[in-house]
Each structure stands twice: as structure tokens, then as C-alpha cells.
Design an enzyme around this catalytic site. Structure first.
Site, PDB file in Angstrom:
ATOM      1  N   CYS A   1      -2.761  -1.346   9.057  1.00  0.00           N
ATOM      2  CA  CYS A   1      -3.237  -0.727   7.811  1.00  0.00           C
ATOM      3  C   CYS A   1      -4.004   0.570   8.019  1.00  0.00           C
ATOM      4  O   CYS A   1      -3.527   1.641   7.651  1.00  0.00           O
ATOM      5  CB  CYS A   1      -4.102  -1.730   7.046  1.00  0.00           C
ATOM      6  SG  CYS A   1      -3.175  -3.129   6.387  1.00  0.00           S
TER       7      CYS A   1
ATOM      8  N   THR B   1       0.852  -1.185   0.000  1.00  0.00           N
ATOM      9  CA  THR B   1       0.000   0.000   0.000  1.00  0.00           C
ATOM     10  C   THR B   1       0.892   1.241   0.000  1.00  0.00           C
ATOM     11  O   THR B   1       1.700   1.427   0.910  1.00  0.00           O
ATOM     12  CB  THR B   1      -0.920   0.000   1.227  1.00  0.00           C
ATOM     13  OG1 THR B   1      -1.689  -1.205   1.222  1.00  0.00           O
ATOM     14  CG2 THR B   1      -1.858   1.191   1.202  1.00  0.00           C
TER      15      THR B   1
ATOM     16  N   LYS C   1      -6.783   1.079  -2.942  1.00  0.00           N
ATOM     17  CA  LYS C   1      -6.591   0.541  -1.591  1.00  0.00           C
ATOM     18  C   LYS C   1      -6.729   1.606  -0.524  1.00  0.00           C
ATOM     19  O   LYS C   1      -7.436   1.423   0.480  1.00  0.00           O
ATOM     20  CB  LYS C   1      -5.219  -0.140  -1.487  1.00  0.00           C
ATOM     21  CG  LYS C   1      -4.882  -0.674  -0.090  1.00  0.00           C
ATOM     22  CD  LYS C   1      -5.860  -1.750   0.364  1.00  0.00           C
ATOM     23  CE  LYS C   1      -5.596  -2.189   1.803  1.00  0.00           C
ATOM     24  NZ  LYS C   1      -4.359  -2.936   1.970  1.00  0.00           N
TER      25      LYS C   1
END
Length: 475
Positions: free
Chosen positions: A295, A147, A239
Site C-alpha cells: 500500500c 485504492t 485513503k
């Protein structure tokens, strides 16, 4: 040849390409064997690909080659051992061997938050791409899975051009991952979509061949996997945009929990009622301690930082409040604990000196051993800092938690954690905690007081067993 953008193909029909290695299917490598790379490498071997996982961490590579998964992810250990035995899967610290082996090289290294700001640290991406590019001897496709901030793929393309001879014609593509910890094996084998950012028909064909095992499995199970073929920037944004949306939804319901606490409403009933609206849906509307992990927190911060660099910072100002709402839920647990224990809060917060508090949960969610930015562990540390004698139990995350916050006391069972506790805080919604017997636990504690930081307990059942119950956004 340039391909048109965007295309969405529920049943892909892409021209076949021959892998540069001459193998029947592309040989795939995964650079970085952390949570992302190890899971993908093992699952792609299960799909029938020849796979090589690369990492600079020799201990991690030795563990994987010995059939031991260095993370907890349901089902992954069995797949690892099966595919090692089948000869489809191996792991190496040799970058030259990795470069020679692969047709498609997936970059799966970490992109943590920078120490000096909110942006993403791309040093691991740069190191892995540069090292790989310098050892390539034939045409290959380098595909980013990490990411990253939008614009990274173009930068990677420049790195590749700088470190490889022009006649190799090495290409770059981007294909973001969408793994959910605890469900990652199914997310790789049975994804709800595949997104690829490519610049040529050859790259598109190679990526299709590298995903064909996923499409073939879907066909045998009478499913379709939508394929979105787009440009670099859109693929990178997918994402971070998805994570920003999910974080916003979680913080929205937690903001509603704050309003419910002020007004006497019940956020669980509120969430159920609005979740019936198909435009809203009921997923990610569970109010509680908020989100954590490797994340969502760092991705929404990096997204804001990159938007600022692009001159679009105003568009994402709301994410700052999303982050603040999320962090406030951690201090709310301390307020509820102080209320139950009759402790006043001063300018520095409540003082829990002389109390023993059991914390059930250390990981950021159940079915993982990941404690990175885990709200449960952060709250446990705050309770300890406020003077409490904190005893923590987690079914899988104890060792990682002990390394991260060694000053806490860690127990081997629920019973040991709650023994003689003045207060129990349930901060990760493991099934063991949801299904715990409040009557039996009541015989072990000093005080039958519980903070349900995940709204995962049955308040009536615990009240019937004589417990004082406090939930998040519940009366």
C-alpha cells in the site's frame, strides 16, 4: 435525488431501501479475492450477510471453497470455515453467477504501480467492472473499494453506462478500505470509520444496508462507528491522503534518526518525548528500516502522479522526499553491517564476500506473510548482492520470500538462521525475534554482532550478553 455533502453521522439514520433481489438484506459480492476481497467477504459473512466472492484465479477459488485462506491473517481461517459451513459464504469463477447473485458488488482488485511510471495500473478495475456490467440483468450498486487515483469513480460510472442497458439504472459508489495487515479482521468488523461517496439517496441507503451489520455489532458492544457520506472525489482521496500522512510521519522520524546518528542523539527517546504531545501522538513514530508492503509505497507514488496530471503536482513534491528517506533506510543497514564487520565501503558500497549473515524477517511487518516491497527482503537481497552468504528466517513469509528472491538461503528456525553467522540482522519485528534469548543465540553464532533494523531489541540486554549492538538512530 441528489444528497447534500458532506455529512458525518456517528449514529446513522438513513431511510431503508429494498434490495433489488428481494432478499431481506442486500446480497453482497466481492470481486477479487486477494488480501482485501477475501478478508471482506469472510468477515461480511460473519456479520450475517449472504456473500459470494469472485475471482478469475481458479486455484485461489478452489482453496477458499475448501476452507483454506491463501494469505496469513490472524483469525481469518476459522471465520472462513465457520461461514462456509453455515452456507452464508461461497466463492466462484463465474461472473454471470456473481452478477445475478448480488445487490451490492464491491470491487476489490489490485491497483499496482504501472510498469512504465509511478501511476496506478487500473487495468484490473476496468476488466472487473466491464465484465460485471455486461452480465447484470437488474438494478445493482457497484462500489469501489480498491485504492485508486481521484477521478476513477467517474470513469467507472462511464464504463458501467457503456456496458449496461439504461433501463437497469445501475449506480456506482465508492467506499475506501482501511485495513491494516495483521489486524484486518477487526478492521472490517470494528472499523474506526466508514466513508462512502454516493450520488443518490438510493445508493446511500443501499450502502447503509450493506454496512448495517457493522453498525449493529457496534451497538451491541456500546461503540459508535462514524459514517462520513461525501462525494466521489473526497471518498477516493481519503485513503491516499491517509496513507500519505502515515508515510510522511514514518519518514519524518527516520529523518530524525539520521540527524540523531550524526549528532549522537537517541531517536527512541526523541520519539517518546515528542509523542507525548497530543497534537503529534506516539503512533507511527518508531524509527527503523522504514515502510513497505503493498500500500504505502505505491500509493504515495500514484498520488504524486495523479496530482501532476491534475496540475497540482507542486502540492505533493514533499512526498518524493518521503519516498527517498524511506529507501535510504535500507542502505543504512548495509552501512551499519559494514561498520560491525570492519568492511570498507567503496563506490559500489561495502563488500561482504566471505561473510555469513543471518537475516531475521522477510515480511514487511509482523503477523502477515506479505513480502511485497518488504524492506527486510530488499536488504537481504542487497547483502547477497554485496557478496554475503545470507540465511533468512521468517515465521510466516518464507515461501513467499523464496518465490520473490530465490537466490537467498531460507531456514526453518531462528537457530538454523543464526548458526555460525558473523552478523545477525533483525529486520522484521516479530515477537519471536523481540523475545529471543541473546545468551542462547550467542552460543550459536560465530560473531556476536547484531543490527537492530527495527529498534525492537533491548540494547542493554544484548550488550550484557556480549553482543555488539547497532540500532537505527541510536548511539
Amino acid at each position: 435525488m441528489t444528497i447534500p455533502y458532506p455529512t458525518i453521522q456517528p449514529t446513522p439514520a438513513i431511510a431503508a431501501v429494498t434490495p433489488p433481489s428481494g432478499a431481506p438484506r442486500p446480497r453482497v459480492t466481492f470481486l477479487g479475492t486477494g488480501y482485501l476481497g477475501a478478508t471482506y467477504a469472510i468477515c461480511y459473512a460473519e456479520l450475517g450477510y449472504e456473500v459470494l466472492g469472485f475471482d478469475v484465479d481458479a486455484d485461489k477459488i478452489a482453496m477458499l471453497n475448501a476452507g483454506q485462506v491463501p494469505i496469513h491473517e490472524p483469525g481469518l481461517d476459522e471465520l472462513l470455515r465457520r461461514n462456509l459451513a453455515a452456507g452464508r459464504l461461497r466463492f466462484s469463477t463465474d461472473i454471470a453467477e456473481t452478477a445475478e447473485f448480488g445487490d451490492v458488488h464491491f470491487i476489490c482488485v489490485g491497483t499496482p504501480q504501472r510498469a512504465d511510471g509511478m501511476g496506478a495500473d487500473l487495468s484490473y478495475v476496468e476488466a472487473s467492472v466491464t465484465s460485471l456490467a455486461q452480465h447484470l440483468t437488474r438494478k445493482a450498486l457497484i462500489v469501489g473499494k480498491s485504492t485508486v487515483p481521484v477521478g476513477t469513480a467517474e470513469w467507472v460510472e462511464q464504463l458501467v453506462g457503456k456496458h449496461t442497458p439504461n433501463d437497469l439504472d445501475v449506480e456506482v459508489a465508492w467506499s475506501p478500505e482501511f485495513l491494516q495487515e495483521g489486524f484486518a479482521v477487526d478492521d472490517v468488523l470494528r472499523p474506526n470509520r466508514i466513508v462512502v461517496g454516493v450520488k443518490s439517496e438510493w445508493a446511500n441507503g443501499m450502502l447503509y444496508a450493506a454496512h448495517k451489520g457493522v453498525f449493529d455489532l457496534a451497538a451491541t458492544e456500546d461503540r459508535e462507528v462514524p459514517l462520513v457520506v461525501t462525494d466521489f472525489s473526497t471518498a477516493e482521496l481519503v485513503k491516499v491522503a491517509a496513507n500519505a500522512f502515515l508515510a510522511t510521519k514514518i519518514s519524518f522520524i527516520n529523518a530524525m534518526a539520521e540527524v540523531c546518528e550524526a549528532s549522537g542523539g537517541d531517536v527512541t527517546q526523541l520519539a517518546r518525548a515528542i509523542g507525548y504531545d497530543p497534537r503529534i501522538g506516539n503512533r507511527f513514530l518508531q524509527a527503523g528500516l522504514g515502510f513497505g508492503g503493498a500500500c504505502l509505497p505505491k500509493d504515495i507514488r500514484a498520488f504524486q502522479a495523479r496530482a501532476q496530471e491534475l496540475g497540482a503536482g507542486e502540492a505533493l513534491r514533499f512526498l518524493h522526499e518521503v519516498d527517498l528517506i524511506n529507501l535510504r533506510r535500507r542502505t543504512r543497514v548495509l552501512q551499519l553491517a559494514a561498520d560491525l564487520l570492519g568492511r570498507r565501503s567503496g563506490p559500489a558500497g561495502p563488500d561482504f564476500s566471505g561473510t555469513r549473515i543471518a537475516v531475521l524477517g522477510a515480511t514487511f511487518k509482523p503477523n502477515t506473510d506479505d513480502v511485497r516491497d518488504a524492506p527486510a527482503l530488499a536488504v537481504a537481497a542487497l547483502l547477497h548482492k554485496a557478496g554475503a552468504d545470507v540465511h533468512v528466517y521468517d515465521p510466516q513469509g518464507t515461501e513467499n520470500a523464496r518465490r520473490a528472491v530465490p537466490e537467498l538461503t531460507y531456514e526453518n528456525s531462528i537457530n538454523e538462521a543464526v548458526n555460525e553467522a558473523d552478523l545477525v540482522c533483525v529486520l522484521t519485528e516479530w515477537a519471536d525475534f523481540r523475545n529471543a534469548d541473546p545468551v542462547a543465540l550467542g552460543d550459536l553464532v560465530k560473531g556476536r554482532k547484531v543490527v537492530d533494523g527495527r529498534n525492537c531489541l533491548d540494547p542493554a540486554l544484548w550488550a550484557q550478553a556480549g553482543w555488539e549492538y547497532r540500532g537505527m538512530g541510536r548511539p
